[in-house]
Design an enzyme around this catalytic site. Structure first.
Site, PDB file in Angstrom:
ATOM      1  N   TYR A   1      -1.015  -0.497  10.466  1.00  0.00           N
ATOM      2  CA  TYR A   1      -1.232  -0.411   9.985  1.00  0.00           C
ATOM      3  C   TYR A   1       0.083  -0.252   8.117  1.00  0.00           C
ATOM      4  O   TYR A   1       0.498  -1.380   7.866  1.00  0.00           O
ATOM      5  CB  TYR A   1      -2.484   0.028   8.923  1.00  0.00           C
ATOM      6  CG  TYR A   1      -2.753  -0.908   7.416  1.00  0.00           C
ATOM      7  CD1 TYR A   1      -3.207  -2.566   6.902  1.00  0.00           C
ATOM      8  CD2 TYR A   1      -2.690   0.292   6.362  1.00  0.00           C
ATOM      9  CE1 TYR A   1      -3.324  -2.072   5.348  1.00  0.00           C
ATOM     10  CE2 TYR A   1      -2.541   0.222   5.139  1.00  0.00           C
ATOM     11  CZ  TYR A   1      -3.348  -0.734   4.601  1.00  0.00           C
ATOM     12  OH  TYR A   1      -3.070  -1.413   3.581  1.00  0.00           O
TER      13      TYR A   1
ATOM     14  N   SER B   1       0.619  -1.260  -0.087  1.00  0.00           N
ATOM     15  CA  SER B   1      -0.002   0.030  -0.160  1.00  0.00           C
ATOM     16  C   SER B   1       0.745   1.379   0.023  1.00  0.00           C
ATOM     17  O   SER B   1       2.213   1.221   0.157  1.00  0.00           O
ATOM     18  CB  SER B   1      -0.618   0.163   0.971  1.00  0.00           C
ATOM     19  OG  SER B   1      -1.744   1.488   1.580  1.00  0.00           O
TER      20      SER B   1
ATOM     21  N   LYS C   1       2.644  -2.478   6.409  1.00  0.00           N
ATOM     22  CA  LYS C   1       3.281  -2.338   4.922  1.00  0.00           C
ATOM     23  C   LYS C   1       5.047  -2.091   4.559  1.00  0.00           C
ATOM     24  O   LYS C   1       5.345  -2.335   3.539  1.00  0.00           O
ATOM     25  CB  LYS C   1       2.484  -1.365   4.229  1.00  0.00           C
ATOM     26  CG  LYS C   1       0.206  -1.782   4.284  1.00  0.00           C
ATOM     27  CD  LYS C   1       0.620  -3.293   3.613  1.00  0.00           C
ATOM     28  CE  LYS C   1      -1.193  -3.719   2.936  1.00  0.00           C
ATOM     29  NZ  LYS C   1      -1.040  -4.656   2.386  1.00  0.00           N
TER      30      LYS C   1
HETATM   31  N1  LIG Z   1      -8.853  -1.645  -0.141  1.00  0.00           N
HETATM   32  C1  LIG Z   1      -8.166  -0.432  -0.589  1.00  0.00           C
HETATM   33  O1  LIG Z   1      -8.158   0.183  -1.210  1.00  0.00           O
HETATM   34  C2  LIG Z   1      -5.735  -0.528  -0.441  1.00  0.00           C
HETATM   35  C3  LIG Z   1      -5.680   0.431  -0.091  1.00  0.00           C
HETATM   36  C4  LIG Z   1      -3.723  -0.274  -0.388  1.00  0.00           C
HETATM   37  C5  LIG Z   1      -3.965  -1.536  -0.198  1.00  0.00           C
HETATM   38  N2  LIG Z   1      -4.571  -2.590  -0.253  1.00  0.00           N
HETATM   39  C6  LIG Z   1      -3.959  -4.086   0.972  1.00  0.00           C
HETATM   40  O2  LIG Z   1      -4.884  -4.909  -0.607  1.00  0.00           O
HETATM   41  C7  LIG Z   1      -5.282  -5.887   0.475  1.00  0.00           C
HETATM   42  C8  LIG Z   1      -6.815  -6.465   0.209  1.00  0.00           C
HETATM   43  O3  LIG Z   1      -7.614  -5.423   0.611  1.00  0.00           O
HETATM   44  P1  LIG Z   1      -9.584  -4.829   0.203  1.00  0.00           P
HETATM   45  O4  LIG Z   1      -9.486  -3.727   0.599  1.00  0.00           O
HETATM   46  O5  LIG Z   1      -9.129  -5.741  -0.845  1.00  0.00           O
HETATM   47  O6  LIG Z   1      -9.941  -6.245   1.136  1.00  0.00           O
HETATM   48  P2  LIG Z   1     -10.986  -7.084   2.134  1.00  0.00           P
HETATM   49  O7  LIG Z   1     -12.247  -6.337   1.353  1.00  0.00           O
HETATM   50  O8  LIG Z   1     -10.764  -6.314   3.666  1.00  0.00           O
HETATM   51  O9  LIG Z   1     -10.476  -7.936   2.023  1.00  0.00           O
HETATM   52  C9  LIG Z   1      -9.802  -8.519   2.787  1.00  0.00           C
HETATM   53  C10 LIG Z   1      -9.151  -9.793   2.591  1.00  0.00           C
HETATM   54  O10 LIG Z   1      -8.667 -10.745   3.605  1.00  0.00           O
HETATM   55  C11 LIG Z   1      -9.235 -12.037   3.832  1.00  0.00           C
HETATM   56  N3  LIG Z   1      -8.372 -11.791   4.901  1.00  0.00           N
HETATM   57  C12 LIG Z   1      -8.511 -11.364   5.948  1.00  0.00           C
HETATM   58  N4  LIG Z   1      -7.728 -12.059   7.625  1.00  0.00           N
HETATM   59  C13 LIG Z   1      -7.578 -13.028   6.990  1.00  0.00           C
HETATM   60  C14 LIG Z   1      -6.755 -14.007   7.767  1.00  0.00           C
HETATM   61  N5  LIG Z   1      -6.204 -13.511   9.233  1.00  0.00           N
HETATM   62  N6  LIG Z   1      -6.525 -15.604   7.258  1.00  0.00           N
HETATM   63  C15 LIG Z   1      -7.547 -15.092   6.013  1.00  0.00           C
HETATM   64  N7  LIG Z   1      -8.166 -14.599   5.125  1.00  0.00           N
HETATM   65  C16 LIG Z   1      -8.101 -13.059   6.143  1.00  0.00           C
HETATM   66  C17 LIG Z   1     -10.864 -11.402   4.278  1.00  0.00           C
HETATM   67  O11 LIG Z   1     -11.072 -12.356   5.002  1.00  0.00           O
HETATM   68  P3  LIG Z   1     -12.634 -12.200   6.157  1.00  0.00           P
HETATM   69  O12 LIG Z   1     -13.296 -10.482   6.176  1.00  0.00           O
HETATM   70  O13 LIG Z   1     -13.567 -13.511   6.256  1.00  0.00           O
HETATM   71  O14 LIG Z   1     -12.272 -11.601   7.030  1.00  0.00           O
HETATM   72  C18 LIG Z   1     -11.431 -10.973   3.204  1.00  0.00           C
HETATM   73  O15 LIG Z   1     -11.314 -12.204   2.341  1.00  0.00           O
HETATM   74  C19 LIG Z   1      -4.464  -5.799   1.540  1.00  0.00           C
HETATM   75  O16 LIG Z   1      -3.572  -6.345   1.758  1.00  0.00           O
HETATM   76  C20 LIG Z   1      -5.271  -4.277   1.849  1.00  0.00           C
HETATM   77  O17 LIG Z   1      -3.753  -3.524   2.754  1.00  0.00           O
HETATM   78  C21 LIG Z   1      -6.453  -2.210  -0.201  1.00  0.00           C
END
Ligand SMILES: NC(=O)c1ccc[n+]([C@@H]2O[C@H](COP(=O)([O-])OP(=O)(O)OC[C@H]3O[C@@H](n4cnc5c(N)ncnc54)[C@H](OP(=O)(O)O)[C@@H]3O)[C@@H](O)[C@H]2O)c1
Length: 189
Positions: free
Chosen positions: A149, A136, A153
Site C-alpha cells: 500500500y 496518502s 502511494k
Molecule cells: N480512509 C482513509 O483513512 C484514507 C486515508 C488515506 C488515503 N486514503 C485513500 O483514499 C481513497 C479512498 O479510500 P476509502 O477509505 O474511501 O476507501 P473505501 O471506503 O474502501 O472505498 C474504496 C472504493 O473503491 C472501490 N474499488 C476498490 N477497488 C476497485 C476496483 N478494482 N475497481 C473499481 N472500484 C474499486 C471500492 O469498491 P468495492 O468496495 O466494491 O471493492 C470502494 O467503492 C483510497 O485511495 C485510499 O488509499 C484513505
C-alpha cells in the site's frame, strides 16, 4: 468561495463507498455531470438513488483492457479523480506476486491508464481540466505490514509529478491546460 462546475464533466473512481462517494456527490452538487465508477453494482444503485443525476459505470479498474474500453466510451472528461484504492495487510517478506500485482493494478496502474485517456482527450480538444490522484501520508511514512500500500502511494505521488512535468509543453495561452494534484487524505474517527 464560489465553486461552480456547471458544464464540466467529472469522473470519479471508487465512487461506490467512502471518500469517492462523497466526492462524486459533492461534484454533482456543484454542477458537474458526474460519472461514478466502482465495482459493486449495489453501491452504484444506492448512489443513483441518492443523486439521480449521477451516471454510473460498474467496472473493475484493475482490468487494464476493459477499463480502457469503458472509459473511452464515456467520451469527454474534464475532471478526473483517481480515488479507488485497496489496502491489505502483509509483511514485505510474505508479499506474493499476486498480492503485489493486486495493489499495483488498482492503486497505481489503473490511475495511469485512466489518466492517459483523460489527458489525451483534453489535449486533443485543446481543452482544460484537472486530474486529482488520491494518495496518502503512507506514500511518505511507511507502516509495518503495509509495504505494498505504501509503495503504491509513493508511486502515485511520483506519477503525479511526472505527468505534471510532461503536460507543461501543452501550455494553452497563459494557463496550463491540465492541472495535476496528488492529495493525501487523513481520516479521523
Ligand atoms: N480512509 C482513509 O483513512 C484514507 C486515508 C488515506 C488515503 N486514503 C485513500 O483514499 C481513497 C479512498 O479510500 P476509502 O477509505 O474511501 O476507501 P473505501 O471506503 O474502501 O472505498 C474504496 C472504493 O473503491 C472501490 N474499488 C476498490 N477497488 C476497485 C476496483 N478494482 N475497481 C473499481 N472500484 C474499486 C471500492 O469498491 P468495492 O468496495 O466494491 O471493492 C470502494 O467503492 C483510497 O485511495 C485510499 O488509499 C484513505
Amino acid at each position: 468561495m464560489n465553486i461552480n462546475f456547471t458544464g464540466r464533466i467529472a469522473l470519479v473512481t471508487g465512487a461506490g463507498k467512502g471518500i469517492g462517494r462523497c466526492i462524486a456527490i459533492k461534484l454533482s452538487e456543484l454542477g458537474a455531470k458526474v460519472f461514478a465508477v466502482s465495482r459493486t453494482e449495489a453501491d452504484l444503485d444506492s448512489l443513483k438513488e441518492e443523486d439521480s443525476a449521477i451516471e454510473t459505470r460498474c467496472l473493475d479498474i484493475g482490468n487494464w483492457k476493459n477499463t480502457r474500453k469503458v472509459i473511452e466510451d464515456v467520451g469527454r472528461v474534464d475532471l478526473l479523480v483517481n480515488n479507488a484504492g485497496i489496502v491489505r495487510h502483509k509483511s514485505v517478506l510474505e508479499a506474493s506476486e499476486e498480492f503485489t500485482d493486486e495493489h499495483f493494478d488498482v492503486n497505481f496502474k489503473a490511475a495511469l491508464n485512466i489518466s492517459q485517456i483523460v489527458a489525451k482527450g483534453i489535449i486533443s480538444r485543446k481543452g482544460s481540466g484537472a486530474i486529482v490522484n488520491i494518495s496518502s501520508i503512507s506514500g511518505i511514512l511507511t507502516a509495518p505490514g503495509f509495504p505494498m500500500y505504501c509503495s503504491t502511494k509513493a508511486a502515485i505521488d511520483m506519477l503525479t509529478k511526472s505527468m505534471a512535468l510532461e503536460c507543461v509543453p501543452f501550455k494553452n495561452k497563459k494557463k496550463l491546460p491540465i492541472q495535476l494534484h496528488s492529495c493525501s487524505v487523513t481520516m479521523h474517527q
